[in-house]
Design an enzyme around this catalytic site. Structure first.
Site, PDB file in Angstrom:
ATOM      1  N   CYS A 350       0.864  -1.188   0.000  1.00  0.00           N
ATOM      2  CA  CYS A 350       0.000   0.000   0.000  1.00  0.00           C
ATOM      3  C   CYS A 350       0.896   1.233   0.000  1.00  0.00           C
ATOM      4  CB  CYS A 350      -0.883  -0.028   1.251  1.00  0.00           C
ATOM      5  SG  CYS A 350      -1.596   1.557   1.703  1.00  0.00           S
ATOM      6  N   CYS A 353       0.722   3.488   3.081  1.00  0.00           N
ATOM      7  CA  CYS A 353       1.378   2.831   4.227  1.00  0.00           C
ATOM      8  C   CYS A 353       2.892   2.840   4.037  1.00  0.00           C
ATOM      9  CB  CYS A 353       0.896   1.383   4.367  1.00  0.00           C
ATOM     10  SG  CYS A 353      -0.897   1.195   4.303  1.00  0.00           S
TER      11      CYS A 353
END
Length: 424
Positions: A350, A353
């Site tokens: 991600c 992230c």
């Protein structure tokens, strides 16, 4: 359950709560909203160095929106790794030549490139992080305020693989000692942890604290409503309890939260130690907007003096204090393990992230660099360059934003406490 004294410290949870939530957090938030601290240059396209992985998160909340270059202040864009106007005024070639004692013109192009590579290697020999090459065409500025850390839906085997790799391969843990919750109530793990030296114990607690902090952010900024008309983010108590409730985590949750406070103390100590570097008249938060830069430097120094005034600082003198040869070997192991963790961030599927993972590991790595450079910091001259100890703009932005994340976690804990009390 999270109350009282912390292991390996003379400090308690209540002192940190009062200091952070009412004194430091509001000022720090104001600083992090300023131009100097909101723009972070990052390469989110680096391949994972440890395993073949093309499984990128396809959800829209995982995406990161980079800045068009004309939105980044001139002072930051024009000198992306410089830290003061004094440094901006020196030509880059001149600085490179001075640092290398002028690379011999008679050398072949390959040989000169090798010399420059070695110089960069020397620069990184004290670094706890694998920093991005900010001159790479893939490195882009990101506005952190427009890409906040929050729940993106990234979870399951991919996310588990990242944390598993960090804990199993980089926390000094032997394979036969299972992590808590992987085997019963984790008695063997804590017996092992109690038996290792204070440095290895601290390393585990820092990583656990970072993990706890990230989980608090995801629980506090959870996607509560996702309809065509609006998206609403806010605290998700169920998510928080699954990660930290004493019963649901079989006693593990309160330990994780105490490790968050331990991380807070380490990063706070580093800020207080870095004060002489930032106090020099030649140091500026250079964005090109003179009055705003001066105002933000005043606020920065106010925060650092506040950090220094904290009454129960962590005493890092217990680290690497034994036999000099053994201590040096252990410190190098500590540094290499942490560098490895910073590289693992390039495996996070991600992108949002990945951005916040890279920033927070670089921030913690910078805090460790400061703590282990105390002798060099003490020798910094009041004016002129501080050759012995240096922080790049990237390190400064990461250091304060990473501490901002931990400070936010401590503040969010108070919010969750109040919500849970009202539910009883």
């Amino acid at each position: 359950q999270v109350t009282g004294y912390l292991d390996d410290c003379t400090c308690d949870v209540e002192t940190i709560d009062a200091f952070n939530n009412y004194k430091l957090f509001p000022r720090l938030n104001q600083l992090l909203e300023s131009d100097y601290f909101r723009y972070y240059k990052v390469n989110l396209k680096k391949p994972c160095p440890f395993w073949d992985d093309n499984s990128h998160c396809g959800m829209r909340d995982c995406a990161v929106q980079p800045c068009p270059s004309d939105e980044v202040p001139d002072g930051i864009r024009g000198a992306s790794y410089k830290y003061s106007e004094e440094a901006n005024n020196r030509g880059e070639e001149c600085e490179e030549a001075e640092r290398l004692g002028a690379v011999d013109d008679s050398l072949s192009t390959e040989a000169r490139a090798a010399v420059l590579r070695w110089a960069r290697h020397d620069d990184s020999s004290e670094s706890f992080c694998e920093a991005d090459d900010i001159y790479s065409p893939d490195a882009e500025y990101v506005d952190l305020l427009l890409n906040p850390e929050r729940y993106t839906g990234y979870k399951g085997p991919d996310a588990w693989k990242i944390w598993n790799s960090i804990y199993e391969e980089n926390c000094f843990k032997p394979q036969n000692v299972k992590r808590p919750l992987a085997s019963g109530r984790g008695h063997t793990f804590y017996k092992w942890l109690k038996g290792v030296c204070v440095e290895k114990r601290a390393f585990y607690r820092l990583i656990s604290g970072l993990h706890a902090s990230i989980n608090i952010h995801l629980s506090a900024r959870y996607l509560l409503q996702d309809t065509w008309s609006e998206k609403r983010w806010g605290p998700n108590v169920t998510e928080f309890q699954q990660r930290f409730d004493e019963v649901l985590t079989r006693g593990e949750g309160p330990r994780r939260l105490k490790n968050l406070y331990f991380l807070y103390l380490i990063e706070l100590r580093a800020l207080s130690k870095a004060l002489p570097f930032f106090e020099r008249p030649g140091f500026q938060l250079y964005t090109g907007k003179e009055s705003q830069d001066a105002e933000m430097k005043d606020l920065l120094l106010e925060i650092l003096h506040l950090a220094k005034s904290f009454p129960l600082h962590f005493d890092e003198n217990s680290f690497f204090a034994g036999n000099k040869q053994e201590a040096a070997k252990l410190k190098e192991e500590f540094r290499l393990h942490f560098r490895n963790i910073s590289k693992i961030m390039d495996c996070v599927g991600c992108f949002k992230c990945r951005l916040w993972g890279k920033l927070q590991t670089q921030g913690l790595g910078t805090a460790l660099k400061i703590l282990f450079s105390e002798n060099l910091i003490e020798k910094i001259p009041e004016s002129g360059p501080s050759y012995g100890f240096q922080l790049t703009r990237q390190e400064i932005v990461a250091l304060f934003n990473a501490f901002g994340r931990v400070s936010t976690s401590v503040k969010e804990l108070e919010n969750f406490r109040n919500i849970l009390q009202n539910m009883r």
